[in-house]
Design a protein around this motif. Structure first.
Motif: not given
Lengths: 253, 63
Positions: B15-19, B21-28, B42-46
């Motif tokens: 999930i972390g890589e996807y966000l 790659k797509k240019g999302y700000t994870a905090a938002r 959990e983003y980087d391990c899911t």
């Protein structure tokens, strides 16, 4: 004299909660500033990374009040609230549970259930509700920090059509009463404030106005005027005239 | 085939890589996988599994 709106111990100088729906993103900043709003509502939806982020357009220091719009029952409202918190929006939540697409009226029963679940989970619930005294008591017992009775159907700009029922909530419910939905003009916002509402939430009236930023300011001033009138105590009403000028000392012909 | 906000997706990344790659700000954003909300740590391990239903939500204008 200090006159703050206090919700769950948080103090606000402004009694105008601005909704952010139907706005061109570029106008939000100016609308919030001209409204003097310290609280702004938001919705939670699927987002992509390409469109502008509304958070970039909201001035610093404004409290975000996400809503649970899209929820059709208490469980869905709880899920949306948790998503909002995870997305970094804090603990304030405007509970909206609606499953009538024609009039968008809130389901008070499901709303009270959501209110209880969210309060237990540490949220500060502010339920949007039909102004019913028993339901408002249920909301309070369920942990509501304020109640948000509707003036008229969402987005209708019809005005204060539930006035007498909101008046009952103001008298009977010991929580901030925030009139939400249906207020179409500053005069209607002023009227609600004059009778003792704690705050006004408006969105469509501003977003659909000819000049959005000017209308935001008009609402701000009307809400301040209504609040001052309420604090001052409005003058009495008589059936007959009562001269304002002295009835003695008339100039002789 | 996994679905992300209703769109087909068939790479095996986190999930972390996807966000990123797509240019999302994870905090938002908030992320839900198969109806369960993920916490940020959990983003980087899911890893996005085939048949996962992923929802990425954030704030938009609303009243």
């Amino acid at each position: 004299m200090e006159d703050k709106l206090i919700i769950a111990g948080r103090e606000f100088n402004s009694r105008f909660i601005l909704g952010s729906g139907k706005f061109d993103l570029d106008l939000i900043n100016a609308a919030v500033k001209n409204a003097g709003a310290e609280i702004i509502t938001l919705a939670v939806r699927r987002v992509n990374s390409f469109t502008g982020n509304i958070l970039d357009h909201i001035p610093e220091g404004v409290t975000l009040l996400p809503n649970t719009s899209g929820a059709r029952n208490a469980e869905e409202a709880v899920k949306i609230a948790k998503l909002a918190r995870e997305a970094g929006c804090g603990d304030f939540i405007k509970i909206e549970v609606i499953h009538d697409s024609k009039y968008l009226l809130p389901d008070n029963y499901e709303t009270a259930k959501a209110c209880e679940m969210l309060a237990k989970d540490g949220f500060i619930p502010m339920p949007y509700m039909y102004p019913d005294l028993y339901a408002a008591r249920d909301m309070k017992n369920a942990g509501a920090a304020a109640v948000m009775p509707l003036a008229a159907p969402i987005g209708s700009n019809q005005g204060l059509s539930t006035k007498q029922f909101i008046r009952i909530l103001i008298e009977e419910i010991d929580l901030p009463i925030i009139v939400d939905a249906g207020i179409g003009k500053p005069s209607q916002a002023c009227e609600a404030m004059e009778m003792g509402a704690s705050a006004i939430m408006a969105n469509t009236a501003i977003a659909t106005a000819g000049n959005i930023v000017q209308m935001a300011e008009a609402f701000k001033n009307a809400i301040i005027a209504g609040r001052l009138a309420y604090l001052a105590g409005t003058g009495r009403v008589l059936d007959k005239a009562s001269a304002s000028s002295p009835l003695t000392g008339f100039i002789a012909d | 085939m996994a679905k992300i906000n209703g769109e087909d997706f068939n790479e095996v990344i986190t999930i972390g890589e996807y966000l990123k790659k797509k240019g999302y700000t994870a905090a938002r954003v908030a992320v839900m996988v198969n109806g369960e909300i993920l916490s940020k740590n959990e983003y980087d391990c899911t890893k996005i599994q085939p048949d996962d239903e992923v929802e990425i939500v954030g704030f938009v204008g609303g009243g």
